[in-house]
Design an enzyme around this catalytic site. Structure first.
Site, PDB file in Angstrom:
ATOM      1  N   CYS A  18      -1.422   9.073   3.069  1.00 26.57           N
ATOM      2  CA  CYS A  18      -0.795   8.461   1.755  1.00 26.57           C
ATOM      3  C   CYS A  18      -1.987   8.637   0.607  1.00 26.57           C
ATOM      4  CB  CYS A  18      -0.804   6.960   1.706  1.00 26.57           C
ATOM      5  SG  CYS A  18      -2.061   5.956   2.197  1.00 26.57           S
TER       6      CYS A  18
ATOM      7  N   GLU B 280       0.946  -1.061  -0.215  1.00 31.06           N
ATOM      8  CA  GLU B 280      -0.129   0.135  -0.072  1.00 31.06           C
ATOM      9  C   GLU B 280       0.948   1.231   0.015  1.00 31.06           C
ATOM     10  OE1 GLU B 280      -3.332   2.378   2.864  1.00 31.06           O
ATOM     11  OE2 GLU B 280      -2.183   0.817   3.806  1.00 31.06           O
TER      12      GLU B 280
END
Length: 338
Positions: free
Chosen positions: A244, A210
């Site tokens: 993120c 991820e």
């Protein structure tokens, strides 16, 4: 040495843990969730000191979601099943069965330390795997506390292991270890490339990644501007911009551009800054991140973008930054790409 010790413990524990029944794993994870809930305020205060996020957000958002995540995956622990598959030869039978993979190394970042810990550990344990959680060296405290709570919940020795070493050493050793069967990593794209290389050069362990990005929002001229401005505001300033999937690029139709910018500035000016109860934006996690952001702000100014809000350090104590908004940003500028 610490990585080897943790992996050996996890490998030895897997022999028995893999055969623990789904209902038994479910009950342990549910007890774990209850212990996290009982210690929610304390964990939030430690998370705030470690990461910088306001106590109320750590408690009500991060840890609140972590508790729900543990209970969700606890519910899956006794529902993992395979399939029987029809075949042409009636004297034969084909079937599948889902088995735990083994020792899982989970490397988590510093922006959501406790929540990331749970996002990794909950499915790992529900499926009958053992794990080594490698927290960021910037934010090790709540991971260590979660390790203690796992012990208090009754997980057998070696099922849950926590490391807090420096990434280039500890993380690399974990990703390259031949007795680790899978690595789950959340962090930078650059490090993600390295994780895949470590897998290829060791035992071809499975890898899930991820990674960070430069996420855009596109605001069309027929959008509900109130809703769009709220989405842009939360999308960028959540967790002091340390996310993120932060929507740090916004493409706005020219017909509504000026109005939309005004709305974004209006919201950003109202941000309550600090770490105490009720605040929204805390300090950056450390000096490295603080100086990196100041560098990007200066780069934007130098390349011709217009800083319409903020752009400076806030106060003289702590790594606080003013909420900052740029307009007139071109695609080739550093602040648009990185």
């Amino acid at each position: 040495a610490d990585v080897d010790k943790a992996v050996n413990c996890a490998k030895a524990a897997f022999v028995k843990w893999r055969d623990v029944s789904g209902p038994a794993r479910r009950d342990l994870i549910l007890k774990y969730a209850c212990l996290v809930e009982e210690n929610q305020q304390f964990l939030a205060e430690i998370e705030s000191k470690d990461n910088g996020k306001p106590v109320s957000i750590a408690r009500d958002v991060d840890i609140g979601l972590a508790i729900k995540c543990l209970r969700y995956f606890a519910g899956w622990a006794d529902k993992i099943s395979g399939k029987t598959i029809p075949v042409e030869n009636t004297a034969s039978m084909a079937f599948t069965i889902h088995e735990p993979i083994g020792v899982v190394g989970a490397i988590i970042p510093w922006n959501f330390p406790l929540l990331m810990f749970v996002w990794k550990i909950a499915p790992i344990l529900a499926c009958g795997n053992t794990c080594i959680i490698k927290s960021s060296e910037k934010t090790p405290l709540t991971a260590l506390l979660m390790g203690q709570l796992a012990k208090d919940a009754g997980f057998p020795a070696g099922v849950v292991n926590v490391l807090s070493g420096y990434d280039p050493d500890c993380g690399a050793a974990l990703a390259a270890h031949p007795d680790v069967d899978k690595v789950a990593f959340t962090g930078s794209t650059k490090t993600g490339h390295e994780i895949v290389k470590y897998s290829a050069n060791s035992n071809l362990k499975k890898v899930s990644l991820e990674l960070g990005g430069k996420s855009p929002l596109i605001i069309c001229d027929d959008a509900d501007l109130e809703q769009a401005a709220d989405a842009a505001h939360i999308g960028l300033f959540l967790n002091h911009g340390q996310c993120c999937c932060a929507s740090s690029r916004i493409f706005v139709d020219a017909k509504i551009h000026d109005k939309f910018v005004e709305m974004c500035i209006e919201r950003a000016k109202k941000i309550a800054i600090g770490t105490e109860e009720g605040k929204f934006q805390g300090p950056q996690v450390d000096k490295i991140q603080f100086e990196k952001i100041l560098h990007y702000i200066e780069s934007g100014k130098q390349e011709g973008a217009k800083c319409v809000l903020g752009g400076k350090r806030l106060g003289t104590k702590g790594y606080f930054l003013e909420p900052t908004i740029f307009t007139n940003v071109e695609d080739e500028m550093k602040i648009s790409k990185e």
